[in-house]
Design a protein around this motif. Structure first.
Motif, mmCIF file in Angstrom:
data_model
loop_
_atom_site.group_PDB
_atom_site.id
_atom_site.type_symbol
_atom_site.label_atom_id
_atom_site.label_comp_id
_atom_site.label_asym_id
_atom_site.label_seq_id
_atom_site.Cartn_x
_atom_site.Cartn_y
_atom_site.Cartn_z
ATOM 1 N N THR A 13 0.870 -1.166 0.000
ATOM 2 C CA THR A 13 0.000 0.000 0.000
ATOM 3 C C THR A 13 0.909 1.219 0.000
ATOM 4 O O THR A 13 1.778 1.347 0.857
ATOM 5 C CB THR A 13 -0.917 0.009 1.234
ATOM 6 N N ILE A 14 0.715 2.076 -0.989
ATOM 7 C CA ILE A 14 1.521 3.290 -1.127
ATOM 8 C C ILE A 14 0.673 4.461 -0.646
ATOM 9 O O ILE A 14 -0.442 4.672 -1.132
ATOM 10 C CB ILE A 14 1.943 3.523 -2.595
ATOM 11 N N PHE A 49 -3.164 10.676 -0.588
ATOM 12 C CA PHE A 49 -3.614 9.595 -1.471
ATOM 13 C C PHE A 49 -3.225 8.254 -0.863
ATOM 14 O O PHE A 49 -2.370 8.175 0.019
ATOM 15 C CB PHE A 49 -2.995 9.735 -2.867
ATOM 16 N N GLU A 50 -3.859 7.199 -1.370
ATOM 17 C CA GLU A 50 -3.534 5.831 -0.981
ATOM 18 C C GLU A 50 -3.815 4.919 -2.167
ATOM 19 O O GLU A 50 -4.882 4.983 -2.761
ATOM 20 C CB GLU A 50 -4.376 5.411 0.218
ATOM 21 N N LEU A 51 -2.826 4.097 -2.511
ATOM 22 C CA LEU A 51 -2.976 3.077 -3.545
ATOM 23 C C LEU A 51 -2.733 1.727 -2.888
ATOM 24 O O LEU A 51 -1.652 1.488 -2.342
ATOM 25 C CB LEU A 51 -1.967 3.284 -4.673
ATOM 26 N N LEU A 56 5.181 -4.340 -6.629
ATOM 27 C CA LEU A 56 6.465 -3.666 -6.757
ATOM 28 C C LEU A 56 7.452 -4.564 -7.476
ATOM 29 O O LEU A 56 7.375 -5.777 -7.336
ATOM 30 C CB LEU A 56 6.991 -3.305 -5.364
ATOM 31 N N PRO A 57 8.364 -4.024 -8.250
ATOM 32 C CA PRO A 57 8.609 -2.603 -8.470
ATOM 33 C C PRO A 57 7.522 -1.983 -9.341
ATOM 34 O O PRO A 57 6.872 -2.669 -10.130
ATOM 35 C CB PRO A 57 9.963 -2.570 -9.164
ATOM 36 N N ASN A 76 10.739 -0.845 -3.499
ATOM 37 C CA ASN A 76 10.205 -1.382 -2.255
ATOM 38 C C ASN A 76 9.308 -0.322 -1.630
ATOM 39 O O ASN A 76 9.282 0.815 -2.092
ATOM 40 C CB ASN A 76 11.326 -1.810 -1.284
ATOM 41 N N ASN A 77 8.583 -0.708 -0.611
ATOM 42 C CA ASN A 77 7.647 0.236 0.008
ATOM 43 C C ASN A 77 8.418 1.305 0.767
ATOM 44 O O ASN A 77 9.140 1.001 1.721
ATOM 45 C CB ASN A 77 6.686 -0.505 0.937
#
Length: 84
Positions: A13-14, A49-51, A56-57, A76-77
């Motif tokens: 989660t980004i 924001f949140e994705l 990844l990558p 990486n996160n």
């Protein structure tokens, strides 16, 4: 029994905030998306924001009307991002 090799992808989660680099003000309704996919979102009134479930990558692209788009390669996160 048949064993098939499985390729595992890191699912992350980004999260972050998009701001104006000069004024440090949050940019609401900025577009944030994963390049080459249909996965994306827009920032809220506070520029956040949140994705979810990002493999990844990935290359995350940030765009806003009147600004040059910015792309960020994530291997990486990174934790919480601040993009300006």
């Amino acid at each position: 029994m048949l064993f098939l090799p499985l390729r595992l992808y890191a699912q992350s989660t980004i999260r972050g905030t998009v701001i104006d680099s000069l004024t440090q003000e949050p940019l609401s309704m900025a577009t944030v998306y994963i390049n080459g996919t249909t996965q994306g979102t827009t920032t809220d009134n506070n520029g956040r924001f949140e994705l979810k479930d990002v493999s990844l990558p990935a290359t995350v692209v940030f765009s806003y009307v009147g600004y040059q788009p910015k792309a960020l390669v994530l291997n990486n996160n990174p934790g919480k991002l601040t993009i300006g």
